[in-house]
Write a protein that holds these residues in place. Structure first.
Motif, short mmCIF file in Angstrom:
data_model
loop_
_atom_site.label_atom_id
_atom_site.label_comp_id
_atom_site.label_asym_id
_atom_site.label_seq_id
_atom_site.Cartn_x
_atom_site.Cartn_y
_atom_site.Cartn_z
N ARG A 136 0.84 -1.21 0.00
CA ARG A 136 0.00 0.00 0.00
C ARG A 136 0.88 1.26 0.00
NH1 ARG A 136 -2.64 -1.21 4.23
NH2 ARG A 136 -1.41 0.00 5.69
N ARG A 137 1.93 1.27 0.83
CA ARG A 137 2.79 2.44 0.93
C ARG A 137 3.64 2.61 -0.35
NH1 ARG A 137 2.90 5.03 5.39
NH2 ARG A 137 2.56 3.24 6.73
N GLU A 138 4.09 1.51 -0.94
CA GLU A 138 4.86 1.60 -2.20
C GLU A 138 3.98 2.15 -3.31
OE1 GLU A 138 6.37 -2.40 -2.64
OE2 GLU A 138 8.32 -1.83 -1.79
N LYS A 139 2.73 1.73 -3.35
CA LYS A 139 1.79 2.23 -4.36
C LYS A 139 1.57 3.73 -4.17
CE LYS A 139 -2.84 1.43 -6.20
NZ LYS A 139 -4.10 0.70 -6.03
N LEU A 140 1.45 4.15 -2.92
CA LEU A 140 1.25 5.56 -2.62
C LEU A 140 2.46 6.38 -3.06
CD1 LEU A 140 -0.57 7.67 -1.13
CD2 LEU A 140 0.77 7.19 0.90
N GLU A 152 6.41 17.98 1.82
CA GLU A 152 7.64 17.19 1.76
C GLU A 152 7.85 16.34 3.01
OE1 GLU A 152 12.20 18.18 0.77
OE2 GLU A 152 10.68 19.24 -0.40
N HIS A 153 7.51 16.91 4.19
CA HIS A 153 7.72 16.15 5.43
C HIS A 153 6.80 14.92 5.50
CE1 HIS A 153 4.27 18.60 6.76
NE2 HIS A 153 4.08 17.67 7.68
N VAL A 154 5.63 14.99 4.89
CA VAL A 154 4.70 13.85 4.88
C VAL A 154 5.26 12.74 3.99
CG1 VAL A 154 2.38 13.09 4.22
CG2 VAL A 154 2.69 15.29 5.38
N VAL A 155 5.79 13.12 2.85
CA VAL A 155 6.38 12.14 1.94
C VAL A 155 7.61 11.51 2.60
CG1 VAL A 155 7.47 11.83 -0.32
CG2 VAL A 155 5.49 13.34 -0.10
N ALA A 156 8.40 12.32 3.27
CA ALA A 156 9.59 11.80 3.97
C ALA A 156 9.18 10.82 5.07
CB ALA A 156 10.40 12.95 4.56
N GLU A 157 8.12 11.14 5.81
CA GLU A 157 7.62 10.23 6.85
C GLU A 157 7.17 8.91 6.24
OE1 GLU A 157 4.53 12.02 9.21
OE2 GLU A 157 5.82 13.67 9.83
N ASP A 158 6.48 8.98 5.10
CA ASP A 158 6.03 7.76 4.43
C ASP A 158 7.22 6.91 3.99
OD1 ASP A 158 3.29 7.99 4.70
OD2 ASP A 158 3.03 9.15 2.85
N ARG A 159 8.26 7.56 3.51
CA ARG A 159 9.46 6.81 3.10
C ARG A 159 10.13 6.15 4.31
NH1 ARG A 159 10.75 11.31 -1.13
NH2 ARG A 159 9.92 10.32 -2.99
N GLU A 160 10.19 6.88 5.42
CA GLU A 160 10.77 6.32 6.65
C GLU A 160 9.94 5.13 7.15
OE1 GLU A 160 11.30 9.35 9.64
OE2 GLU A 160 12.38 10.63 8.23
N LYS A 161 8.62 5.29 7.11
CA LYS A 161 7.74 4.19 7.55
C LYS A 161 7.92 2.97 6.65
CE LYS A 161 4.17 7.12 9.62
NZ LYS A 161 2.80 7.63 9.47
N LEU A 162 8.06 3.20 5.36
CA LEU A 162 8.27 2.10 4.41
C LEU A 162 9.57 1.37 4.74
CD1 LEU A 162 7.44 0.55 1.86
CD2 LEU A 162 8.69 2.27 0.52
N ALA A 163 10.62 2.11 5.00
CA ALA A 163 11.91 1.48 5.34
C ALA A 163 11.79 0.69 6.64
CB ALA A 163 12.99 2.55 5.45
N LYS A 164 11.09 1.26 7.61
CA LYS A 164 10.90 0.58 8.91
C LYS A 164 10.10 -0.72 8.72
CE LYS A 164 8.93 1.27 13.49
NZ LYS A 164 8.13 2.13 14.35
N GLU A 165 9.04 -0.64 7.94
CA GLU A 165 8.22 -1.82 7.69
C GLU A 165 9.02 -2.91 6.98
OE1 GLU A 165 5.00 0.04 5.59
OE2 GLU A 165 3.84 0.36 7.42
N THR A 170 11.82 -8.17 7.32
CA THR A 170 13.05 -8.98 7.28
C THR A 170 13.27 -9.70 8.61
OG1 THR A 170 14.03 -7.38 5.74
CG2 THR A 170 15.54 -8.90 6.84
N ASP A 171 13.06 -8.98 9.71
CA ASP A 171 13.22 -9.57 11.04
C ASP A 171 12.23 -10.72 11.25
OD1 ASP A 171 15.21 -7.75 11.55
OD2 ASP A 171 13.95 -6.42 12.78
N ILE A 172 11.01 -10.52 10.85
CA ILE A 172 9.98 -11.55 11.01
C ILE A 172 10.31 -12.77 10.15
CG2 ILE A 172 7.56 -12.12 10.49
CD1 ILE A 172 6.85 -9.31 11.50
N GLN A 173 10.78 -12.53 8.93
CA GLN A 173 11.16 -13.66 8.07
C GLN A 173 12.31 -14.46 8.69
OE1 GLN A 173 11.79 -11.44 4.45
NE2 GLN A 173 9.79 -12.01 3.62
N LYS A 174 13.25 -13.78 9.33
CA LYS A 174 14.35 -14.48 10.01
C LYS A 174 13.82 -15.31 11.17
CE LYS A 174 17.99 -11.19 8.84
NZ LYS A 174 18.87 -10.11 9.35
#
Length: 179
Positions: A136-140, A152-165, A170-174
């Protein structure tokens, strides 16, 4: 409110008026340094236990075994600890255990070992939810109109959230691979 205060003062003290009463004096009998110190120690214990519980994903209803040098703090506050930590305080329990250390000893959190299939099912569900959120976030973020028009700060927050997710995924898959 002033009338209620005045009435209470007169009823409780039997004196004429709070308006003409002397300002209260500090009394040595109202020194609660020991109680304050005990509450601070109790707060440290509760915080450390809650952090360990969250880190290790220990379910509510665990059993707590105290190995503190000063058992008095646990004994005196047993009811509060049980309510605040949602646990049961016992002497010895043979279950899955986690030790939480303090400066003056430690406590042991005892909890039933989770069935591997239940644990894996929870992780799979969490993985699925994260994959949906990432999609959903990648599509956005792929939508140029959104990226160009949003602050710009909203887009930056979305990018940070995407990286966190993605890190969480990755952690869950491990964790799933370990099971």
């Amino acid at each position: 409110m002033p009338y209620i205060t005045e009435e209470l003062y007169q009823q409780l003290t039997g004196r004429e008026s709070i308006m003409i009463a002397d300002y209260p004096k500090v009394s040595a009998e109202h020194n609660y340094d020991e109680a304050v110190q005990e509450i601070e120690e109790l707060k440290k214990i509760i915080t450390k236990i809650r952090n360990a519980q969250k880190e290790l994903k220990i379910p509510k209803g665990f059993k707590l075994v105290s190995k503190l040098e000063d058992e008095k703090i646990i004994a005196d506050n047993e009811e509060y600890l049980q309510k605040l930590l949602r646990c049961e305080i016992t002497k010895e329990v043979a279950m899955e255990q986690c030790e939480v250390s303090f400066g003056n000893g430690s406590v042991i959190l005892c909890y039933p070992k989770q069935d591997e299939t239940v644990k894996k099912a929870k992780l799979e569900q969490e993985k699925e939810n994260l994959q949906k959120a990432i999609a959903r976030r990648e599509k956005l973020l792929a939508n140029e109109q959104y990226v160009n028009n949003a602050p710009e700060h909203v887009v930056a927050e979305d990018r940070e959230k995407l990286a966190k997710e993605k890190r969480q995924l990755t952690d869950i898959q491990k964790e799933i691979e370990k099971i």
